[in-house]
Design an enzyme around this catalytic site. Structure first.
Site, PDB file in Angstrom:
ATOM      1  N   LYS A 108       1.130   4.464  -2.711  1.00  0.00           N
ATOM      2  CA  LYS A 108       0.848   5.862  -2.345  1.00  0.00           C
ATOM      3  C   LYS A 108       2.062   6.757  -2.585  1.00  0.00           C
ATOM      4  O   LYS A 108       1.929   7.908  -3.007  1.00  0.00           O
ATOM      5  CB  LYS A 108       0.356   5.943  -0.898  1.00  0.00           C
ATOM      6  N   TYR A 157       0.835  -1.213   0.000  1.00  0.00           N
ATOM      7  CA  TYR A 157       0.000   0.000   0.000  1.00  0.00           C
ATOM      8  C   TYR A 157       0.866   1.257   0.000  1.00  0.00           C
ATOM      9  O   TYR A 157       0.645   2.181  -0.787  1.00  0.00           O
ATOM     10  CB  TYR A 157      -0.914  -0.025   1.226  1.00  0.00           C
TER      11      TYR A 157
HETATM   12  N1  NAD Z   1      -9.603   6.653   5.274  1.00  0.00           N
HETATM   13  C1  NAD Z   1      -8.360   7.022   5.515  1.00  0.00           C
HETATM   14  O1  NAD Z   1      -7.977   7.229   6.679  1.00  0.00           O
HETATM   15  C2  NAD Z   1      -7.386   7.200   4.381  1.00  0.00           C
HETATM   16  C3  NAD Z   1      -6.100   7.636   4.704  1.00  0.00           C
HETATM   17  C4  NAD Z   1      -5.189   7.845   3.679  1.00  0.00           C
HETATM   18  C5  NAD Z   1      -5.568   7.640   2.360  1.00  0.00           C
HETATM   19  N2  NAD Z   1      -6.817   7.203   2.072  1.00  0.00           N
HETATM   20  C6  NAD Z   1      -7.145   7.002   0.651  1.00  0.00           C
HETATM   21  O2  NAD Z   1      -8.368   7.630   0.340  1.00  0.00           O
HETATM   22  C7  NAD Z   1      -9.036   6.903  -0.685  1.00  0.00           C
HETATM   23  C8  NAD Z   1     -10.442   6.554  -0.208  1.00  0.00           C
HETATM   24  O3  NAD Z   1     -10.348   5.800   0.990  1.00  0.00           O
HETATM   25  P1  NAD Z   1     -11.611   5.530   1.915  1.00  0.00           P
HETATM   26  O4  NAD Z   1     -11.103   5.355   3.283  1.00  0.00           O
HETATM   27  O5  NAD Z   1     -12.678   6.516   1.633  1.00  0.00           O
HETATM   28  O6  NAD Z   1     -12.031   4.074   1.351  1.00  0.00           O
HETATM   29  P2  NAD Z   1     -13.460   3.330   1.342  1.00  0.00           P
HETATM   30  O7  NAD Z   1     -13.161   1.864   1.197  1.00  0.00           O
HETATM   31  O8  NAD Z   1     -14.261   3.757   2.518  1.00  0.00           O
HETATM   32  O9  NAD Z   1     -14.119   3.858   0.002  1.00  0.00           O
HETATM   33  C9  NAD Z   1     -13.472   3.553  -1.225  1.00  0.00           C
HETATM   34  C10 NAD Z   1     -14.349   3.895  -2.392  1.00  0.00           C
HETATM   35  O10 NAD Z   1     -13.714   3.402  -3.570  1.00  0.00           O
HETATM   36  C11 NAD Z   1     -14.589   2.522  -4.242  1.00  0.00           C
HETATM   37  N3  NAD Z   1     -13.812   1.494  -4.913  1.00  0.00           N
HETATM   38  C12 NAD Z   1     -12.993   0.560  -4.356  1.00  0.00           C
HETATM   39  N4  NAD Z   1     -12.479  -0.233  -5.319  1.00  0.00           N
HETATM   40  C13 NAD Z   1     -12.983   0.227  -6.493  1.00  0.00           C
HETATM   41  C14 NAD Z   1     -12.829  -0.164  -7.840  1.00  0.00           C
HETATM   42  N5  NAD Z   1     -12.058  -1.211  -8.193  1.00  0.00           N
HETATM   43  N6  NAD Z   1     -13.476   0.527  -8.798  1.00  0.00           N
HETATM   44  C15 NAD Z   1     -14.266   1.576  -8.469  1.00  0.00           C
HETATM   45  N7  NAD Z   1     -14.454   1.999  -7.213  1.00  0.00           N
HETATM   46  C16 NAD Z   1     -13.820   1.326  -6.247  1.00  0.00           C
HETATM   47  C17 NAD Z   1     -15.513   1.974  -3.176  1.00  0.00           C
HETATM   48  O11 NAD Z   1     -16.744   1.529  -3.723  1.00  0.00           O
HETATM   49  C18 NAD Z   1     -15.710   3.231  -2.319  1.00  0.00           C
HETATM   50  O12 NAD Z   1     -16.674   4.082  -2.904  1.00  0.00           O
HETATM   51  C19 NAD Z   1      -8.166   5.677  -0.986  1.00  0.00           C
HETATM   52  O13 NAD Z   1      -7.351   5.954  -2.106  1.00  0.00           O
HETATM   53  C20 NAD Z   1      -7.331   5.542   0.277  1.00  0.00           C
HETATM   54  O14 NAD Z   1      -6.107   4.898   0.027  1.00  0.00           O
HETATM   55  C21 NAD Z   1      -7.742   6.970   3.046  1.00  0.00           C
END
Ligand code: NAD
Length: 262
Positions: A160, A156
């Site tokens: 990133k 991961y």
């Molecule tokens: N939540 C955190 O603390 C956090 C921290 C750092 C980075 N991020 C990044 O933010 C982004 C969103 O994370 P999140 O926590 O909201 O995740 P989440 O799992 O809650 O939501 C992810 C979204 O992406 C969609 N998705 C997943 N795989 C997919 C695919 N193959 N095709 C189309 N849609 C797809 C899901 O349906 C959902 O709508 C990610 O890139 C994650 O790495 C999140």
């Protein structure tokens, strides 16, 4: 209404940070937001709710970003239907369960690269001809762990780190067209993905409390706070490009305990 008459694409917009972007761009920006995910039911539900609130509009399109043809269709249909693309938010991504490198297969790594990184590259490539026409902008959702590292997350963190580096390189090239390219690096934002980690932990209550305590501000961020930073970058931060915007509640500041040795 500061993004009125503008068209934004959000990948992975049916829940979590992507859904926060959809809601804020529709409600506070007044924008047209086309968003995708693989989950039709969740997508349609958010579309209906966001449209009820307005004043912008939300349009759900089913697309799996690990399939390049789906990404191309998302971009082409958006441009054909709405005539322009002003902002692309690459957000869809996944964090696998934590484990040492020994437990990840090469195939695990390759498929995560496709989902988390190649999808961003493809969406940028397909959207840029449209973004250049309107001097639009790209926001790539990276992560604080790209610069800090994280235990049990080699695959991961590698995806990133590549997103943040790719963002800078693309910003250099696209400045010639006045297209801005920025990254957002969240620390802990409370989303369904975070809940997955809590559910998988041996002590879920402790896991949630540790997640909250990792920030100087003593809580995780909200999806709306992430959406508001993105709307600021798209609508207001017009002299900002190639920057990694940390959204962390101060998680990376100050020394803290890093080992169990006393
Ligand atoms: N939540 C955190 O603390 C956090 C921290 C750092 C980075 N991020 C990044 O933010 C982004 C969103 O994370 P999140 O926590 O909201 O995740 P989440 O799992 O809650 O939501 C992810 C979204 O992406 C969609 N998705 C997943 N795989 C997919 C695919 N193959 N095709 C189309 N849609 C797809 C899901 O349906 C959902 O709508 C990610 O890139 C994650 O790495 C999140």
């Amino acid at each position: 209404m500061r993004y009125k008459d503008k068209v934004t694409i959000v990948t992975g917009g049916s829940k979590g940070i992507g859904a926060g972007c959809v809601r804020v761009f529709v409600e506070e920006g007044g924008a047209t937001v086309v968003f995708c995910s693989r989950n039709e039911q969740e997508g349609k539900a958010l579309e209906a709710d966001a449209n009820r609130k307005g004043p912008g509009r939300a349009v759900f399109m089913r697309a799996d970003v690990s399939r390049v043809d789906d990404i191309r269709r998302l971009v082409d249909e958006t441009a054909a239907r709405f005539g322009r693309i002003d902002c692309l938010i690459n957000n869809a991504g996944w964090h696998p369960p934590h484990q040492p490198i020994d437990a990840f297969s090469i195939e695990d790594f390759r498929s995560l690269l496709d989902l988390n990184l190649v999808s961003y590259f493809a969406a940028c490539k397909f959207a840029l001809p449209h973004l250049r026409k309107v001097k639009g902008n790209i926001i790539n959702m990276s992560s604080l762990v790209a610069s800090m590292g994280q235990a049990g997350a080699t695959t991961y963190v590698a995806t990133k780190g590549a997103i943040t580096a790719f963002t800078r390189a693309l910003a250099v090239d696209e400045a010639a067209y006045e297209v801005r390219v920025n990254a957002v690096s969240p620390g802990n934002i409370y989303t369904p993905l975070w809940q997955e980690a809590i559910d998988a932990a041996p002590d879920p209550g402790q896991c949630r409390a540790d997640g909250e305590a990792a920030q100087l501000l003593g809580r995780m961020g909200t999806i709306e706070e992430a959406g508001r930073l993105c709307l600021f970058l798209a609508a207001d931060a017009t002299f900002t490009t190639g920057v990694d915007h940390i959204l962390s509640g101060g998680a990376e500041l100050a020394y803290g305990r890093k080992t169990r040795r006393s």
